[in-house]
Design an enzyme around this catalytic site. Structure first.
Site, short mmCIF file in Angstrom:
data_model
loop_
_atom_site.label_atom_id
_atom_site.label_comp_id
_atom_site.label_asym_id
_atom_site.label_seq_id
_atom_site.Cartn_x
_atom_site.Cartn_y
_atom_site.Cartn_z
N ARG B 16 89.63 -10.44 48.36
CA ARG B 16 88.29 -10.89 48.95
C ARG B 16 88.43 -11.61 50.16
NH1 ARG B 16 85.96 -16.09 46.74
NH2 ARG B 16 87.85 -17.31 45.81
N SER B 43 82.05 -15.79 50.17
CA SER B 43 83.04 -15.81 49.22
C SER B 43 83.85 -14.50 49.92
CB SER B 43 82.33 -15.35 47.89
OG SER B 43 81.93 -16.32 47.37
N GLU B 64 69.90 -8.64 45.26
CA GLU B 64 70.55 -7.56 45.68
C GLU B 64 69.91 -6.35 45.55
OE1 GLU B 64 70.75 -9.60 42.94
OE2 GLU B 64 72.81 -10.71 43.54
N PHE B 89 77.06 -7.80 40.10
CA PHE B 89 75.84 -8.25 40.43
C PHE B 89 75.02 -6.80 40.70
CE2 PHE B 89 77.07 -12.62 41.29
CZ PHE B 89 76.91 -13.09 40.11
N HIS B 114 85.31 -9.41 43.52
CA HIS B 114 85.48 -9.98 42.08
C HIS B 114 85.37 -8.82 40.93
CE1 HIS B 114 84.72 -13.25 44.78
NE2 HIS B 114 84.69 -14.16 44.02
N ASP B 122 84.89 -17.59 35.34
CA ASP B 122 83.64 -17.62 35.24
C ASP B 122 82.72 -16.75 34.16
OD1 ASP B 122 83.00 -19.24 37.73
OD2 ASP B 122 82.35 -17.60 39.00
N ARG B 172 89.26 -11.28 43.19
CA ARG B 172 89.36 -12.67 43.57
C ARG B 172 90.67 -13.49 43.44
NH1 ARG B 172 88.58 -17.44 40.83
NH2 ARG B 172 87.29 -19.01 41.90
#
Lengths: 278, 323
Positions: B16, B43, B64, B89, B114, B122, B172
């Site tokens: 990323r 990110s 989104e 997402f 990610h 997470d 990630r």
């Protein structure tokens, strides 16, 4: 192309006649909102508020009208056919296999339909993207996005409403066709929190006006006001479901429905049009 | 790789992090490239692009579906928009990708970072396990999974040039780089990273690197062919069929649900063209928080899982030969 209020009212009547004929021929579709939006689109397409060239639907300099509530597309088909964007005779092909006239709006089918819609809550975001792109290119074209009031229940609509003022999109006009009905009942019953709607747009930093969207004088005035806005402009257009046809007016059951031969004759009578010979 | 494009082999780099610099370099020569992000540009290392080209960088906040719609509109006006967020997402955007991008037939690049469990600590809400299946089901969109940081500039450039929409999956966890400047990258063309004769391992994403390590560790007992199938759609059927024909056994490995992703795509190709003993390594359940190494082992996509699948598929091949 600017016309008098009386001329525009007559255009709206003719669009309604063509819409009812089209829906009668298809034996399915969404008459309620196809008819409630008519005065607004008549003013846009015949009142000089929307720049377009009927001989060149993809003209680079055109303004874009996006129908986010894609189920109302029979009304738009009738309007743009009468505006010369495609032959009026094709209106009989609504919802039929192999024709251009899909049950819900499909981009480019026929040319003049700017976006695909039907799944609600998407058109304003696309309109914002177009408005941003036009700004990036330094172009003066404007974008009009029509939505339904039921569509205001989609969360994504509010994502878009929140975003538009951030970039001062003075080339963007949102029109909410607030006919007060949705498929399973009146919007005030299905989702009472929708009101007051204009105040919500204002709270999200939109310049806003609220009108009787079936009164041509008020429609024309609102569109003129939108042209001078300093940012995104919202027109809350209070209309009547099935406007112009006695048995449909205000009745949510006509969100969609079948216009039988008998009902067709009544509708033509209501609209001051002789019933065509069969 | 602040200025140079490629990292030395073996250096641990997050895929990323390589996105922003690669995009910036490309965007300097192409003013039509724009970014719309749902507040995750940082990110993906896009801050510098946003500073250099503020008029081409749109942060639409945590929204989104609006991001996708805006990209569709920008594409209608002739721009090449990159929608940038985390893969986890994007599930909520499916209908917007379907209608605003798909039905409108516009060209939008969707970046889901990610990927898989690579945002391991997470936890499951941040794990993207269904994105490949979702985008694979939609017409007119290529599905590309980036394998290491050195593949990023090539994949971003290829995606930008691609005539259809592209879903680009990034990761990630910083992991060792295993491709270099000379490694080819063409959308739709898988790379045979290591030749072998006993079994074909088809992988995508950083798991290609993991499978190369597995192949090393199993040498000389097993001769393992490792394919980086970075394009999951359109899948490179000829390369897969040819390799399966030579080895007679196939294992697929992905950091994604076992349903609908790379394993399914390979199974479809083989079932229709060259039925071959096959095992799929992927997730069958939601994962949990933890260190990346812990989570992939617990999720059934660690090295031991790959080794077990290889042993099983080689045994199945032998069993078939005896019949």
């Amino acid at each position: 192309m600017s016309r008098s209020i009386e001329d525009l009212e007559e255009m709206a009547r003719r669009i309604r006649v063509a819409t009812v004929k089209e829906l009668h021929a298809s034996r399915s579709g969404h008459p309620g909102s196809s008819l409630s939006i008519v005065d607004m689109i008549a003013a846009l397409y015949f009142g000089g508020f929307l720049k377009y060239d009927p001989r060149n639907p993809l003209w680079e300099e055109r303004d874009l009208f996006l129908l986010s509530n894609g189920h109302a597309v029979p009304g738009l088909y009738a309007c743009i056919a009468l505006a010369g964007l495609f032959p009026v005779e094709e209106l009989d092909g609504l919802r039929k296999f192999g024709t251009q006239l899909q049950g819900h709006a499909k981009r480019g089918s026929p040319p003049g339909i700017e976006i695909s819609s039907g799944s609600l809550g998407q058109g304003l975001s696309v309109g914002i993207g177009i408005a941003l792109g036009l700004k990036l290119e330094g172009k003066p074209n404007r974008v009009f996005v029509m939505m339904s009031d039921g569509e205001q229940q989609e969360g994504s609509t509010w994502e878009a409403i929140m975003f538009a003022p951030k970039h001062g999109l003075d080339n963007l006009v949102a029109i909410v066709d607030k006919n007060g009905n949705q498929i399973n009942g009146p919007t005030s019953v299905i989702m009472p929190g929708l009101d007051p709607l204009a105040a919500k747009y204002e709270a999200f930093h939109w310049e806003t006006t609220e009108i009787n969207g079936n009164d041509m004088g008020e429609v024309v005035e609102a569109l003129a006001q939108a042209a001078t806005a300093k940012g995104p402009f919202a027109i809350i257009s209070n209309t009547v479901t099935g406007k112009g046809v006695s048995y449909m007016e205000g009745d949510y059951h006509w969100h969609h429905g079948v216009i039988t031969d008998e009902l067709f004759a009544t509708a033509m009578d209501d609209l001051g049009e002789p019933v065509p010979a069969r | 790789m602040d200025n140079g494009k490629y990292y030395p082999l073996g250096e641990k780099v997050a895929i990323r992090s390589a996105f922003g610099p690669a995009f910036l370099e490309l965007a300097r020569d192409n003013r039509k490239l724009v970014v719309v992000t749902a507040d995750l540009g940082g990110s993906l290392n896009l801050v510098k692009f946003g500073e250099e080209y503020p008029d081409r960088y749109f942060n639409c906040g945590v929204a989104e579906t609006n991001m996708i719609g805006i990209c569709a509109g920008l594409a209608i006006t002739g721009y090449t928009p990159f929608a940038v967020t985390f893969g986890s997402f994007l599930g909520r955007t499916m209908d917007h990708v379907r209608q605003s991008v798909g039905h409108n037939r516009v060209n939008v690049k969707i970046v889901g970072s990610h990927g898989g469990v690579s945002n391991a600590p997470d936890g499951p809400s941040a794990h993207a396990l269904e994105d490949l299946a979702m985008f694979r089901a939609l017409p007119d969109i290529a599905v590309v999974v980036v394998a290491d940081a050195n593949q990023v500039p090539k994949a971003v450039a290829a995606a930008a040039d691609h005539p259809t929409s592209v879903y680009l999956r990034l990761y990630r966890e910083p992991l060792p780089v295993f491709t270099d400047e000379t490694t080819p990258f063409e959308i739709g063309k898988a790379n045979v990273m290591r030749a072998g004769t006993d079994v074909t391992v088809v992988a995508c994403g950083p798991h290609v690197g993991l499978c190369l390590e597995v192949a090393d560790e199993m040498t000389p007992e097993r001769s393992i062919e490792v394919i980086d199938c970075h394009t999951v759609k359109p899948i490179d059927a000829p390369t897969i069929i040819s390799s399966a024909g030579r080895t007679g056994a196939v294992v697929t490995v992905e950091d994604h649900s076992i349903y609908g992703g790379l394993g399914s795509a390979v199974a479809e190709v083989l079932a229709e063209n060259r039925p071959t003993p096959m095992k799929r390594v992927g997730l069958t359940a939601f994962a949990t928080s933890g260190k990346y190494a812990e989570v992939i082992d617990a999720a059934g996509i660690g090295k031991d899982d790959v080794k077990r699948a290889i042993a099983a598929v080689v045994a199945a091949k032998a069993e078939g030969a005896r019949r």
